[in-house]
Design a protein around this motif. Structure first.
Motif, mmCIF file in Angstrom:
data_model
loop_
_atom_site.group_PDB
_atom_site.id
_atom_site.type_symbol
_atom_site.label_atom_id
_atom_site.label_comp_id
_atom_site.label_asym_id
_atom_site.label_seq_id
_atom_site.Cartn_x
_atom_site.Cartn_y
_atom_site.Cartn_z
ATOM 1 N N HIS A 25 -17.984 63.418 11.468
ATOM 2 C CA HIS A 25 -18.287 61.583 10.743
ATOM 3 C C HIS A 25 -17.490 61.385 11.829
ATOM 4 C CE1 HIS A 25 -13.715 62.752 10.229
ATOM 5 N NE2 HIS A 25 -14.752 63.726 9.564
ATOM 6 N N HIS A 26 -17.837 59.843 12.671
ATOM 7 C CA HIS A 26 -16.934 59.515 13.657
ATOM 8 C C HIS A 26 -15.660 59.400 13.232
ATOM 9 C CE1 HIS A 26 -17.049 55.791 16.495
ATOM 10 N NE2 HIS A 26 -16.312 55.397 15.714
ATOM 11 N N ASN A 124 -15.665 50.164 18.966
ATOM 12 C CA ASN A 124 -16.559 50.836 17.620
ATOM 13 C C ASN A 124 -15.287 51.950 16.655
ATOM 14 O OD1 ASN A 124 -18.613 49.430 16.443
ATOM 15 N ND2 ASN A 124 -19.842 50.351 17.808
ATOM 16 N N LYS A 194 -19.245 51.858 5.149
ATOM 17 C CA LYS A 194 -20.674 52.694 4.817
ATOM 18 C C LYS A 194 -22.105 52.001 5.422
ATOM 19 C CE LYS A 194 -19.349 56.245 1.175
ATOM 20 N NZ LYS A 194 -20.178 55.747 0.151
ATOM 21 N N ASN A 195 -21.741 50.690 5.840
ATOM 22 C CA ASN A 195 -23.188 49.553 5.233
ATOM 23 C C ASN A 195 -22.856 49.991 7.090
ATOM 24 O OD1 ASN A 195 -23.866 48.443 2.541
ATOM 25 N ND2 ASN A 195 -22.022 47.451 3.457
ATOM 26 N N GLU A 196 -21.802 49.808 7.735
ATOM 27 C CA GLU A 196 -21.625 49.660 9.316
ATOM 28 C C GLU A 196 -21.850 51.620 10.440
ATOM 29 O OE1 GLU A 196 -21.744 46.612 10.732
ATOM 30 O OE2 GLU A 196 -22.138 45.933 9.446
ATOM 31 N N ASN A 197 -22.136 52.200 9.061
ATOM 32 C CA ASN A 197 -21.836 53.849 9.927
ATOM 33 C C ASN A 197 -20.849 53.728 10.254
ATOM 34 O OD1 ASN A 197 -25.632 53.638 9.041
ATOM 35 N ND2 ASN A 197 -25.118 52.260 10.914
#
Length: 199
Positions: A25-26, A124, A194-197
């Motif tokens: 994950h990020h 980000n 989640k929407n913005e990954n």
């Protein structure tokens, strides 16, 4: 404070991207800001628990907890608040480099201080979460009895009473903790991520 001299930056043999790949994950900072009593720590910890359940490597840095150790030599003057946030920003950057999601719960009352943390990480990697709760509700809750002491003049430089709080102008996320339950606030934050990954 003096500046360090005769130092050289050493690159790690394992990159941030390597660690992210291993984590799956990020990595980024979830920066919770808001008045005392707004619910920052409660919501940050609830989000962390949700992320943990989803297999995401996370860690919470809480304002009070940090002042027991790393920042125990700092008070609450404007200068000390700025240094408090500078240090937390640098520690948070280390967590991002390690491939983790770090959640920070600090009043962090000044826009410029939060901006400086945003600027030390890459794009980000900084998500500002404004825990918006009106002062009246924060005072009504007053979980630590601090507003009562501040109103009585027993605490100087108290944010929202005798020291300013500069609300975020363009936060990535705003949740109204005076209108929604902790669980609903968590749902809103996780949905954004989640929407913005981010996750």
């Amino acid at each position: 404070m003096g500046e360090s001299t005769n130092i050289t930056w050493h690159e790690s043999g394992v990159t941030k991207q390597d660690r992210r790949k291993k984590s799956g994950h990020h990595s980024f900072i979830l920066w919770f800001t808001g008045l005392s009593g707004s619910g920052k720590s409660t919501i940050a910890n609830a989000v962390a628990h949700r992320l943990f359940q989803e297999g995401i490597n996370e860690y919470v840095l809480d304002g009070d907890n940090i002042r027991f150790g790393l920042n125990k030599n700092l008070g609450f003057s404007a200068e000390d608040r700025t240094e408090n946030i500078r240090r937390i920003g640098e520690v948070s950057k280390l967590f991002v480099d390690s491939g983790q999601v770090v959640l920070t719960a600090f009043i962090s009352p000044f826009i410029e201080d939060r901006k400086q943390v945003r600027e030390i990480v890459e794009e980000n990697e900084f998500v500002e979460v404004y825990i918006d709760c009106n002062l009246e509700e924060c005072e009504r809750r007053d979980p630590k009895g601090l507003y009562q002491k501040a109103r009585a003049g027993e605490i100087k430089d108290f944010t929202g009473i005798s020291s300013p709080y500069e609300a975020p102008e363009n936060p990535e996320i705003t949740v109204r903790s005076d209108q929604y339950s902790v669980e609903e606030c968590v749902d809103q934050i996780v949905a954004y991520l989640k929407n913005e990954n981010f996750i």
